[in-house]
Design a protein around this motif. Structure first.
Motif, PDB file in Angstrom:
ATOM      1  N   LEU A  80     -54.992 -29.041  15.078  1.00 35.04           N
ATOM      2  CA  LEU A  80     -55.982 -28.162  15.697  1.00 35.04           C
ATOM      3  C   LEU A  80     -57.321 -28.258  14.975  1.00 35.04           C
ATOM      4  CD1 LEU A  80     -53.967 -24.917  16.538  1.00 35.04           C
ATOM      5  CD2 LEU A  80     -54.830 -26.649  18.109  1.00 35.04           C
ATOM      6  N   GLU A  81     -57.969 -29.382  15.149  1.00 32.73           N
ATOM      7  CA  GLU A  81     -59.291 -29.590  14.569  1.00 32.73           C
ATOM      8  C   GLU A  81     -60.326 -28.864  15.420  1.00 32.73           C
ATOM      9  OE1 GLU A  81     -60.873 -33.498  12.613  1.00 32.73           O
ATOM     10  OE2 GLU A  81     -61.194 -33.608  14.777  1.00 32.73           O
ATOM     11  N   GLY A  82     -61.330 -28.279  14.773  1.00 29.95           N
ATOM     12  CA  GLY A  82     -62.344 -27.593  15.557  1.00 29.95           C
ATOM     13  C   GLY A  82     -63.404 -26.925  14.735  1.00 29.95           C
ATOM     14  N   THR A  83     -64.246 -26.191  15.429  1.00 34.18           N
ATOM     15  CA  THR A  83     -65.409 -25.540  14.859  1.00 34.18           C
ATOM     16  C   THR A  83     -65.046 -24.647  13.687  1.00 34.18           C
ATOM     17  OG1 THR A  83     -66.428 -25.531  17.028  1.00 34.18           O
ATOM     18  CG2 THR A  83     -67.379 -24.080  15.396  1.00 34.18           C
ATOM     19  N   LYS A  84     -65.749 -24.834  12.593  1.00 42.41           N
ATOM     20  CA  LYS A  84     -65.585 -23.948  11.444  1.00 42.41           C
ATOM     21  C   LYS A  84     -66.141 -22.577  11.773  1.00 42.41           C
ATOM     22  CE  LYS A  84     -66.369 -27.533   8.008  1.00 42.41           C
ATOM     23  NZ  LYS A  84     -67.221 -27.961   6.909  1.00 42.41           N
ATOM     24  N   ASN A  85     -65.505 -21.569  11.255  1.00 43.84           N
ATOM     25  CA  ASN A  85     -66.053 -20.222  11.243  1.00 43.84           C
ATOM     26  C   ASN A  85     -66.422 -19.688  12.632  1.00 43.84           C
ATOM     27  OD1 ASN A  85     -66.606 -17.946   9.741  1.00 43.84           O
ATOM     28  ND2 ASN A  85     -68.756 -18.460   9.522  1.00 43.84           N
ATOM     29  N   CYS A  86     -65.630 -19.999  13.645  1.00 40.09           N
ATOM     30  CA  CYS A  86     -65.833 -19.433  14.970  1.00 40.09           C
ATOM     31  C   CYS A  86     -64.490 -18.941  15.491  1.00 40.09           C
ATOM     32  CB  CYS A  86     -66.422 -20.451  15.935  1.00 40.09           C
ATOM     33  SG  CYS A  86     -66.850 -19.741  17.542  1.00 40.09           S
ATOM     34  N   MET A  87     -64.498 -17.805  16.138  1.00 41.39           N
ATOM     35  CA  MET A  87     -63.287 -17.185  16.676  1.00 41.39           C
ATOM     36  C   MET A  87     -62.502 -18.168  17.538  1.00 41.39           C
ATOM     37  SD  MET A  87     -62.413 -15.715  19.825  1.00 41.39           S
ATOM     38  CE  MET A  87     -61.177 -14.587  20.367  1.00 41.39           C
ATOM     39  N   VAL A  88     -61.190 -18.093  17.476  1.00 39.39           N
ATOM     40  CA  VAL A  88     -60.307 -18.900  18.311  1.00 39.39           C
ATOM     41  C   VAL A  88     -59.438 -17.958  19.133  1.00 39.39           C
ATOM     42  CG1 VAL A  88     -60.288 -20.849  16.710  1.00 39.39           C
ATOM     43  CG2 VAL A  88     -58.534 -19.085  16.507  1.00 39.39           C
ATOM     44  N   SER A  89     -59.009 -18.416  20.296  1.00 37.44           N
ATOM     45  CA  SER A  89     -58.126 -17.610  21.144  1.00 37.44           C
ATOM     46  C   SER A  89     -56.840 -18.386  21.363  1.00 37.44           C
ATOM     47  CB  SER A  89     -58.808 -17.315  22.489  1.00 37.44           C
ATOM     48  OG  SER A  89     -57.985 -16.488  23.279  1.00 37.44           O
ATOM     49  N   LEU A  90     -55.710 -17.754  21.093  1.00 38.48           N
ATOM     50  CA  LEU A  90     -54.407 -18.357  21.320  1.00 38.48           C
ATOM     51  C   LEU A  90     -53.509 -17.355  22.011  1.00 38.48           C
ATOM     52  CD1 LEU A  90     -55.286 -19.701  18.264  1.00 38.48           C
ATOM     53  CD2 LEU A  90     -53.374 -21.068  19.079  1.00 38.48           C
ATOM     54  N   MET A  91     -52.567 -17.867  22.802  1.00 39.52           N
ATOM     55  CA  MET A  91     -51.604 -16.987  23.466  1.00 39.52           C
ATOM     56  C   MET A  91     -50.328 -17.739  23.774  1.00 39.52           C
ATOM     57  SD  MET A  91     -52.876 -16.643  27.434  1.00 39.52           S
ATOM     58  CE  MET A  91     -51.307 -15.991  27.956  1.00 39.52           C
ATOM     59  N   GLU A  92     -49.192 -17.016  23.685  1.00 37.54           N
ATOM     60  CA  GLU A  92     -47.950 -17.574  24.213  1.00 37.54           C
ATOM     61  C   GLU A  92     -47.930 -17.271  25.701  1.00 37.54           C
ATOM     62  OE1 GLU A  92     -46.357 -13.389  23.365  1.00 37.54           O
ATOM     63  OE2 GLU A  92     -47.669 -14.735  22.266  1.00 37.54           O
ATOM     64  N   THR A  93     -47.240 -18.080  26.465  1.00 35.04           N
ATOM     65  CA  THR A  93     -47.175 -17.895  27.911  1.00 35.04           C
ATOM     66  C   THR A  93     -45.725 -17.735  28.340  1.00 35.04           C
ATOM     67  OG1 THR A  93     -46.884 -20.217  28.538  1.00 35.04           O
ATOM     68  CG2 THR A  93     -49.149 -19.480  28.094  1.00 35.04           C
ATOM     69  N   THR A  94     -45.522 -17.365  29.594  1.00 36.55           N
ATOM     70  CA  THR A  94     -44.167 -17.337  30.146  1.00 36.55           C
ATOM     71  C   THR A  94     -43.765 -18.712  30.640  1.00 36.55           C
ATOM     72  OG1 THR A  94     -44.976 -16.726  32.342  1.00 36.55           O
ATOM     73  CG2 THR A  94     -44.383 -14.924  30.837  1.00 36.55           C
ATOM     74  N   ARG A  95     -44.706 -19.643  30.646  1.00 31.28           N
ATOM     75  CA  ARG A  95     -44.492 -21.006  31.140  1.00 31.28           C
ATOM     76  C   ARG A  95     -43.639 -21.807  30.164  1.00 31.28           C
ATOM     77  NH1 ARG A  95     -47.319 -25.170  34.030  1.00 31.28           N
ATOM     78  NH2 ARG A  95     -45.590 -26.564  34.427  1.00 31.28           N
ATOM     79  N   LYS A  96     -42.771 -22.645  30.708  1.00 25.82           N
ATOM     80  CA  LYS A  96     -41.984 -23.583  29.901  1.00 25.82           C
ATOM     81  C   LYS A  96     -42.177 -24.980  30.467  1.00 25.82           C
ATOM     82  CE  LYS A  96     -38.521 -20.490  28.065  1.00 25.82           C
ATOM     83  NZ  LYS A  96     -39.049 -20.279  26.761  1.00 25.82           N
TER      84      LYS A  96
END
Length: 180
Positions: A80-96
């Motif tokens: 998970l490479e990405g912008t330093k010092n910026c909020m990230v959004s993650l979520m689990e889903t019901t999808r499989k």
């Protein structure tokens, strides 16, 4: 820098609340803040996972096996490479997909600035690892705060800053092969 994530949790449906201790971080991350929780439910591996922004080039995570009371040390997710010092959004889903739990991530993809928004699809493995199988470039240019949600029709949505103080809402679908 003294920003360290912790969580507030209740074991009695909100009658009382407790705060975990600060979650320790590995060298190189320098801080953790603006964190997001997901529930990992993969075979025998069941945990709460907290993902957080930090000052490295990777999103950091830690796991709790006791409902948020104690946590492993934060470490960088090298996928998970990405912008330093910026909020990230993650979520689990019901999808499989192929029987595996789907986790979504929204974050800036640039290493230099809050820019180049990307959506990622991850699948949980039996050992708790999330294998990030696809990445979709949502924007070029500015990309700030974002929020993911699962819609009742099986699609997903992301609400994000596509320029300073301007918000955009986009609906997307995760295909059976994990692409967006």
């Amino acid at each position: 820098i003294f920003e360290n994530a912790s969580v507030v949790y209740s074991d009695d449906n909100g009658a009382t609340w407790h705060r975990s201790s600060k979650i320790k971080i590995k060298a190189g991350l320098q801080k953790t803040s603006e964190a997001q929780l997901v529930k990992i439910d993969s075979g025998d591996y069941k945990a709460l996972r907290i993902y957080a922004r930090n000052l490295s080039n990777y999103i950091a995570y830690a796991d709790s096996f006791d409902g948020g009371e104690t946590w492993t040390q934060f470490r960088a997710d090298k996928q998970l490479e990405g912008t330093k010092n910026c909020m990230v959004s993650l979520m689990e889903t019901t999808r499989k997909i192929d029987g595996k739990q789907v986790i979504l991530c929204s974050a800036g993809g640039s290493l230099k600035a809050r820019a180049d928004g990307v959506l990622r699809v991850g699948l949980t493995e039996n050992d708790g690892t999330v294998n990030w199988i696809s990445k979709y470039h949502l924007t070029q240019g500015f990309y700030g705060y974002s929020c993911l949600t699962e819609l009742s029709d099986g699609n997903f949505a992301v609400f994000y800053e596509d320029e300073a103080a301007h918000l955009k809402y986009t609906v997307f679908t995760v295909a059976d092969d994990g692409t967006i």
